[in-house]
Scaffold this active site. Structure first.
Site, PDB file in Angstrom:
ATOM      1  N   GLY A 343       0.824  -1.198   0.000  1.00 14.75           N
ATOM      2  CA  GLY A 343       0.000   0.000   0.000  1.00 14.75           C
ATOM      3  C   GLY A 343       0.857   1.245   0.000  1.00 14.75           C
ATOM      4  N   GLY A 346       0.994   8.357   3.720  1.00 14.31           N
ATOM      5  CA  GLY A 346       1.629   9.659   3.695  1.00 14.31           C
ATOM      6  C   GLY A 346       3.125   9.578   3.887  1.00 14.31           C
ATOM      7  N   PHE A 347       3.571   8.519   4.550  1.00 15.04           N
ATOM      8  CA  PHE A 347       4.996   8.295   4.802  1.00 15.04           C
ATOM      9  C   PHE A 347       5.706   7.843   3.534  1.00 15.04           C
ATOM     10  CE2 PHE A 347       8.345   6.840   7.798  1.00 15.04           C
ATOM     11  CZ  PHE A 347       9.073   6.018   6.958  1.00 15.04           C
ATOM     12  N   VAL A 350       4.693   0.827   1.358  1.00 14.39           N
ATOM     13  CA  VAL A 350       4.938  -0.257   2.306  1.00 14.39           C
ATOM     14  C   VAL A 350       5.026  -1.554   1.519  1.00 14.39           C
ATOM     15  CG1 VAL A 350       4.114  -1.475   4.354  1.00 14.39           C
ATOM     16  CG2 VAL A 350       3.668   0.964   4.099  1.00 14.39           C
ATOM     17  N   ASP A 461      -4.067   9.878  15.518  1.00 16.09           N
ATOM     18  CA  ASP A 461      -4.556   9.414  14.218  1.00 16.09           C
ATOM     19  C   ASP A 461      -5.133   8.005  14.336  1.00 16.09           C
ATOM     20  OD1 ASP A 461      -5.171   9.712  11.565  1.00 16.09           O
ATOM     21  OD2 ASP A 461      -3.222   9.045  10.830  1.00 16.09           O
TER      22      ASP A 461
END
Length: 654
Positions: A343, A346-347, A350, A461
């Site tokens: 997926g 925002g980082f 993955v 979050d």
């Protein structure tokens, strides 16, 4: 005199004295159903107790049986502690069969616990079924341990390993013991046990739940329920000889005892790895000048936190937070192949990976253009590396090579909770008991962040996509990039950078930037209602008469129609009282005024008890929600912030 000395020596080296009189702990008469004196049910119960008593010498220390026929059939079982002899087991069971009749004379369902055994019976089938209530929790002292963080780290590891060992035994006792050095002169002893009729999955679920209730900051404690039990002490409370080599022990059983050298070597191992970090830092600074200063600072950060000192002692944190080589992660992910991509958040992306030893991992790769991702990267290293809880995803390590910034996590084969909740083809896999267990697990994880960890942490979050599910559908909270640390004397803060996801943000945070532990409580309440209803809060208002899920839930609940909210897939499996309690708790958590929301410690108690009175909630208020059509994309420029900035982390299974 010599005889006296001999007796003293024998007592010191084998402090478990086999007694024919069992030590009573607790009992529960579940008098929701009773039977009449001299009835058929009583005759069947008495026959069952007699049968259990006559089978008390079984080598397994466990026996279940029935007596009579429906509708008066009685189900019963006993379980003896796995380290005790058959004579002690028989004595305990024989005593229990008489004792339970006196304590619960007309109850159709009852359980009694002793130091040596438990015995229970019921008018319903209790075989191969996890029963998590009633419970018995106790700890030995109100005094806390002197080094709480070191203790929690080692005790948490030991308790989980002991539970794992107990659960892996097949064809015999689901029983294991463990011991670990807390200091050079002090050992901690642990015991875990399930009724052998449970499946591996059910035993694991029961023991994980039990560990969550155990007071690991105390000088010893235990937690009992009808299906499993777990205990730790600073003295050998079980029979050391029997626990090491029981007569029926196999080669697999011998591996159940946790290596005592683990904790003893941790300081040496940590020192070696910290030295290695130092050498790597020197090499980067002297031989790879092309590396940017930002990466060097990150390596400093890892080195600082992996060798951290707790109360003057090096714990060897690097042992639980290793530094991965880049070529190892390239090989594990097939060079970050798109086929392994799980997926995008925002980082950054993955990826799923498999190490050479077969261990599956999830690798977060910082996008090189993401300034916001760099902040998250630092945050995850500082926070998650210090946190150890079974309801938090485990950070296995990181990699900083060749301008790559990578975080390595345990792999969650069932992905994230939102995939199951909001996908009609997957939602059916989550029956009510699984959802209720997930709700309680998330609550325990947040409670740990707020009150039980060494740091007071606000997640900021919490949402369905940030709750991952392991192989047994146990929830683990992830994505700590937005989290913030609070000092013990600080309860709230204000920011002009609002991060998170609409639908889970409390009004005071979305509109004024004010956040506190009550912000996470609000997010939990919204998530709880999503789990019950199977509907998303941040999109619900588009097709339900312009109302949010929270408002719609309150209106139905206040009219006595709370069950109309439930996901229809849950109707066959739900327990109405538990569903209504969860809706009530969810509405309390999403109150407009933070002061009206409960703490997570209160939430955990409310979820576990059916007798705690719940106040009536007011209608939730969230006017900002209607103004937002879609969540904004995260900015890639960390220097430009907006009051409406939202970080999206829609990560697929990892």
């Amino acid at each position: 005199m010599k005889l006296l000395l001999l007796v003293i020596v024998l007592f010191l080296f084998n402090p478990i004295v086999e007694s024919q009189q069992p030590t009573y702990l607790s009992h529960a008469c579940l008098n929701a159903t009773t039977f009449a004196i001299n009835s058929t049910y009583q005759a069947n119960r008495d026959a069952l107790l007699s049968s259990l008593s006559s089978n008390g010498t079984r080598a397994s220390g466990f026996h279940n049986t029935t007596a009579g026929r429906s509708p008066d059939m009685v189900y019963g079982l006993f379980l003896c502690r796995g380290d005790l002899s058959t004579s002690v087991c028989r004595a305990c069971v024989t005593f229990a069969t008489t004792d339970i009749s006196q304590r619960c004379p007309v109850d159709a369902t009852a359980v009694v616990w002793y130091e040596e055994c438990l015995l229970r019976y019921s008018d319903r089938n209790i075989f191969s079924v996890v029963t998590e209530a009633p419970t018995f929790l106790t700890y030995n002292s109100t005094q806390n341990v002197t080094q709480p963080e070191r203790f929690k780290m080692l005790a948490g590891f030991m308790m989980n390993e002991t539970a794992r060992a107990a659960n892996e035994i097949t064809g015999g006792k689901k029983f294991a013991t463990g011991e670990v050095f807390i200091s050079a002169l002090q050992k901690l002893y642990a015991l875990a046990q399930c009724t052998p009729d449970l499946s591996v999955t059910d035993c694991d679920r029961c023991l994980e739940s039990a560990i969550g209730y155990l007071p690991t900051g105390r000088l010893g404690g235990r937690f009992l329920n009808p299906s499993c039990n777990i205990r730790f002490e600073f003295y050998p409370f079980y029979n050391l000889t029997s626990a090491v080599a029981a007569p029926e022990e196999t080669k697999q059983n011998k591996s159940n005892r946790i290596p005592v050298l683990f904790a003893s070597l941790s300081a040496i191992f940590g020192l070696v790895l910290v030295s290695a970090f130092g050498f790597l830092l020197w090499r980067l600074r002297n031989n790879q000048g092309k590396e940017n200063s930002e990466e060097i600072q990150l390596l400093d950060l890892v080195n600082e936190h992996t060798g951290e000192s707790f109360s003057g002692e090096n714990v060897g944190k690097s042992q639980e937070f290793p530094f991965f080589r880049l070529d190892t992660l390239h090989a594990a992910t097939n060079h970050f192949s798109d086929d392994n991509k799980l997926g995008q958040g925002g980082f950054g992306p993955v990826y799923k990976g498999t190490l050479a030893n077969g261990k599956e991992i999830a690798v977060k790769r910082l996008s090189r253009t993401s300034g916001q991702g760099l902040v998250e990267f630092k945050n995850e290293i500082v926070l998650i590396a210090r946190l150890q809880h079974r309801n938090l995803v485990k950070l296995l390590g990181c990699c900083l090579e060749k301008n790559e910034k990578l975080l390595v996590y345990e792999f969650m084969p069932n992905g994230s909770l939102d995939v199951f909740l909001f996908d009609s083809s997957s939602a059916a896999q989550l029956d009510w008991q699984k959802r209720f267990s997930i709700i309680k697990g998330i609550a325990r994880g947040i409670l740990y962040l707020h009150e039980d960890s060494r740091l007071k942490i606000i997640h900021r979050d919490l949402k369905a996509s940030n709750v991952l599910l392991d192989r047994n559908m146990n929830p683990k909270i992830s994505d700590f990039g937005m989290a913030r640390i609070f000092s013990e004397d600080k309860n709230e803060a204000i920011t002009n950078r609002v991060v998170g996801t609409y639908g889970y943000m409390p009004p005071e945070y979305a509109m004024r930037g004010l956040f506190s532990i009550k912000s996470d409580v609000f997010s939990f309440g919204a998530l709880l209602l999503e789990v019950v209803t199977g509907k998303k809060n941040n999109s619900y208002y588009f097709f339900e008469n312009g109302e949010s899920l929270l408002t719609s839930a309150w209106k139905l609940w206040s009219k006595g129609k709370g069950m109309d909210l439930i996901d229809q897939l849950l109707v066959p499996s739900c327990v109405a009282s538990e569903v209504l309690k969860c809706i009530h708790i969810g509405l309390l958590c999403v109150q407009g005024d933070p002061a009206d929301r409960p703490t997570m410690s209160s939430v955990v108690v409310m979820l576990a008890s059916d007798t705690v009175p719940l106040p009536r909630p007011a209608e939730p208020t969230f006017p900002a929600l209607r103004a937002i059509a879609e969540p904004a994309e995260p900015t890639s420029n960390d220097g430009v912030f907006s009051i409406n900035e939202v970080t999206i982390s829609n990560i697929l299974p990892r």
